[in-house]
Every structure is written in C-alpha cells, then in structure tokens.
Design a protein around this motif. Sequence first.
Motif, short mmCIF file in Angstrom:
data_model
loop_
_atom_site.label_atom_id
_atom_site.label_comp_id
_atom_site.label_asym_id
_atom_site.label_seq_id
_atom_site.Cartn_x
_atom_site.Cartn_y
_atom_site.Cartn_z
N ARG A 1 31.81 18.57 80.06
CA ARG A 1 30.95 17.41 79.75
C ARG A 1 29.52 17.85 79.45
O ARG A 1 28.87 17.31 78.55
N ASP B 1 27.68 17.32 75.79
CA ASP B 1 26.36 16.70 75.63
C ASP B 1 25.42 17.63 74.88
O ASP B 1 24.66 17.19 74.00
N ASP C 1 33.65 19.12 84.49
CA ASP C 1 32.22 18.80 84.50
C ASP C 1 31.45 19.73 83.57
O ASP C 1 30.50 19.30 82.89
#
Length: 316
Positions: free
Chosen positions: A19, A23, A16
């Motif tokens: 990610r 981004d 996570d």
Amino acid sequence: MPGIEIHPLEDEHLADAARLLADRHERHRKSEPLLPDVSDFRPQLERDLAHELASGVVALRGEELVAYLIGRVEEDGLLGDRRAIVDFAGYAAAPNETEAVRDLYAALAARWVAAGATRHLAVVAASDEALTDPWLRLAFGVQFVWAVRETAPMKPVQAGVEIRKGTPDDLELVARLDRSLYEHQAGSPSFSGVPTPTDEEFRADWSDLWDDPELYTHFVAERAGRPLGHLVLYRRPTGDLRVPEDNIDLSHAATLPAGRRSGVSLALTGHALTWAHEHGFRSMTTDWRSVNLLSSRHWPRRGFRPTHYRLYRALP
C-alpha cells in the motif's frame, strides 16, 4: 528515530508495504503520466525479495507500518567486487515518515558492509524530493538517470546524412562505436574505472544484434557513404515500475568523434522517434550516466524527462 521500531520485513508486512508503494507510485504518475499503470504492487516487492542475497526491514510506529526498505547484495562482474542495490520497488514511506528511511538504511547497510559490499546504490523517483532527501543526507549522489518521452513524427534533421537499417556487416562499426563510448566515460569527469573490453569482446557482445528483428532495431547514419553513428532500439520487457506499455527503449546511441557536433545524433534520434511512432509505440525510454556531460545535456534537450535516479555511495 524516536517513536519507531525497526524489524525484519516478514510476509505479514507485505500487504501494508504494498500500500505504501502504491501510494508512492500514484504520486509519481501524477507528475509523469507515461509511467506504467500498475494494479498489484505485492509482486513488485516479492520480486525484489526473491534475489538470493536480498533482505528487508520495516519501520513500525506502534502497530502501523510507516516505511520499508528492501536491498540485495550482488557480485559486480565489471569491477570484480560486491555492491548493494535498492531497486525500483525497494522502498517507500508514508509522506510524513520519510526520515525513517535513514534508520532503515542504517539497519541494512551494516549487513551489506559485513557481506563485503561497500558500494551502495538506490533507485529513487525523480519527482519525489521528500523521498530523495533522506538519501542525499546519507551521502548519496546522483549517478544514473532513467527517462521517458512521447514518440512523435519528427521533422527530418538536415545534417547531410543518410539513415539506413543496420546489418551484420556493421559489426566492426558497432564495436568501434561502443569502444568510443567506453573511452569517453573513462575520462574526466566520469572516471568510470570500468576496464575497456578487447576488440574481440566488443564483437562478441554485439554479434547477435541482428538475430531477432522483433527485439532490436538498428539504425546507422552515413555521410557520403561513411558511417558516423548508430542508434539501437530495444523492446524492453514491461512489468516493473519504470517501463510503460507500448514502449520502446533507446538502448544505445553513439557517434564517432569525427561526426560529433554535426547533427548526426539529432538526425538519428528524430528518425527513431518517427519510426517508433509509425510502428505503434506510444513512448520511448532511455538512460544515461549523469556524470557524462554529453549525454546528460543531449537527452533532456531531445525531450526526455527523468523518471528515476540511481543514487550512489561508495564507503571509504
């Protein structure tokens, strides 16, 4: 911060966190396309965590990981103390959760101070004001700038200088130029506090500059046979979030006081950008201390665009 919980960063959080970092970097590349195109962000996190005194924390809102922070404590050989560093991949947050960065810092900063590190540094994306703002409200300020620009064939600067490749015979010149930079940054408004090495130490530091021409390229500017400045290009390794592929780094440039404001640096920079373009390098990176008035005005005027800032906080 209401509604979030702070926990140690564990292996189960890495996917996570990666990610969030992906981004962040995607948004960053939209503002600066020369930044590296990275496909796998987990190794970036693992590299930051691999340092001996590194640790990380995450902010959870329910089951969702909304922000993370990784930092390390290290010895500073120049100043003889300890400092804490948040590196290029050291933090990210969901766009609407940037305030959580302040809570994460509070959690790690207590450990850093307990470990004797009262100087804190954090690398932030220059284009992301939302992620920079929490650090500014934690009493950080800009200390250092990393930047990039395209290489290109440049029109020669008419400064009455000849630019040649450097040789080992230039060691004394290079030592003098590096000393002049140390002395400049020791003065106002920088007040670097870094001890100036001895002449022997300067010579030792630079003695291998010409050993590997595939790694370093050295240019010297002369006027009427008198050397006045130099510029060093370095094939900096790729693999992080800053250095693009097909890039060369402008790692050191200096002009002796007698040659300043006479076009020496302009001629050297133009020559280096042309040389790099002719040798297949797509971009050139460089960096400077933001409190160095000469550098912080010179390099942006040469087309270098900031990509990252290193923010700094020294505790009372």
